[in-house]
Design an enzyme around this catalytic site. Structure first.
Site, PDB file in Angstrom:
ATOM      1  N   SER A 132      40.703  43.326  36.723  1.00 39.86           N
ATOM      2  CA  SER A 132      41.005  43.896  38.035  1.00 39.86           C
ATOM      3  C   SER A 132      41.036  45.407  37.907  1.00 39.86           C
ATOM      4  O   SER A 132      41.307  45.949  36.831  1.00 39.86           O
ATOM      5  CB  SER A 132      42.362  43.398  38.537  1.00 39.86           C
ATOM      6  OG  SER A 132      42.798  44.132  39.670  1.00 39.86           O
ATOM      7  N   TYR A 145      51.636  40.591  37.823  1.00 40.03           N
ATOM      8  CA  TYR A 145      50.204  40.318  37.929  1.00 40.03           C
ATOM      9  C   TYR A 145      49.408  41.418  37.236  1.00 40.03           C
ATOM     10  O   TYR A 145      48.483  41.142  36.470  1.00 40.03           O
ATOM     11  CB  TYR A 145      49.797  40.225  39.399  1.00 40.03           C
ATOM     12  CG  TYR A 145      48.301  40.194  39.616  1.00 40.03           C
ATOM     13  CD1 TYR A 145      47.574  39.029  39.394  1.00 40.03           C
ATOM     14  CD2 TYR A 145      47.609  41.334  40.038  1.00 40.03           C
ATOM     15  CE1 TYR A 145      46.191  38.995  39.586  1.00 40.03           C
ATOM     16  CE2 TYR A 145      46.240  41.308  40.226  1.00 40.03           C
ATOM     17  CZ  TYR A 145      45.535  40.136  40.000  1.00 40.03           C
ATOM     18  OH  TYR A 145      44.179  40.117  40.173  1.00 40.03           O
TER      19      TYR A 145
END
Length: 283
Positions: A132, A145
């Protein structure tokens, strides 16, 4: 023709990459927690298997080995599956945090452990991890996360050095906001137990999730085409080494550029202090 093993194929990057690889004429082993979600991939020729990355490592490796039997090996592994959660560190319980790491980090390790020996034996292969843009920076109230994405980026960098002598390439694909089901209504995006003290900090993220879903600028179909080209060495990647970190999306590029510029400024500002901690020649 390449043989792919792709995790998390029910939606998003996994599904679109499987379709793009099949359209190229490749063989695809597509996985999902529920194989009913990927019947369309089976109809197009993929071998579909049930795989949940929260399973114990032995069960994951058994499933991977059974899936590989018809093909003997795998050329490209795309560790794509992932889960997310929006919440401050205090709000996300240890159980919820461990569940995220079980899928986003340990699950990828288990699948890679099962496939890597075959790639070493055949002296070639490509391993990709879905990271990400948050693997470059920090953002409040997505700490756990984000930690999984930093961890997977670090893992990929080290693994790349470990296996390059076997003809194996490793990369981490780091997208920005793409129009997937990452913020879908079916997802448990928020901690089971919120805290009043973080209500103000969480409100912008709750608003973002509600307004961005379905309007993200990133096109997962286009991303899948780039992923397939990158991992097969075609198109823009022909004759080139795939980057250790492949950033996808204009928003991700902008964020990474800002992070790198900021890090360079900070390093220069504090350089004299940083180097002052070494022994002097006289010592």
């Amino acid at each position: 023709m390449a043989i792919w093993f792709i995790t998390g194929c029910s939606t998003g990057f996994g599904h679109e990459t499987a379709l793009a690889a099949l359209a190229r004429g490749d063989k695809v082993i597509a996985t999902a927690r529920n194989t009913d979600d990927i019947n369309d991939l089976a109809d197009k020729g993929a071998l579909v298997i049930a795989l949940d990355l929260s399973w114990p490592e032995e069960k994951i490796q058994e499933a991977v080995n059974v899936a590989m039997e018809p093909f003997g090996s795998v050329d490209i592994l795309f560790n794509n599956a992932g889960v997310n959660m929006v919440g401050s560190l205090e709000e996300v319980s240890s159980k919820e945090a461990r569940a995220m790491f079980d899928v986003n980090f340990w699950g990828h390790i288990s699948v890679t452990h099962a496939i890597l020996p075959h790639m070493r034996a055949q002296k070639h292969g490509t391993i990709a991890f879905n990271g990400s843009m948050l693997g470059w920076t920090g953002m409040g109230c997505v700490s756990t996360y984000t930690a999984t994405k930093w961890a997977i980026a670090g893992l990929a960098h080290c693994l790349k050095e470990e296996v390059k002598g076997f003809g194996i390439t490793v990369t981490v694909i780091e997208p920005g906001f793409f129009r997937t089901q990452a913020f879908g209504a079916a997802k448990q995006l928020f901690p089971a137990q919120g805290m009043e003290g973080y209500k103000v900090a969480m409100e912008p993220l709750r608003t973002l999730v509600g307004t961005v879903h379905g309007r993200q600028a990133g096109d997962p179909v286009k991303a899948a085409r780039v992923i397939v080209e990158a991992l097969t060495g075609e198109g823009a990647f022909e004759g080139k080494e795939v980057p250790a970190r492949l950033v996808l999306g204009a928003d991700a590029v902008g964020m990474v550029e800002g992070v790198l510029n900021g890090q360079k400024r900070s390093l220069e500002e504090w350089k004299s202090v940083s180097v002052s901690t070494d022994f002097t020649v006289a010592e």
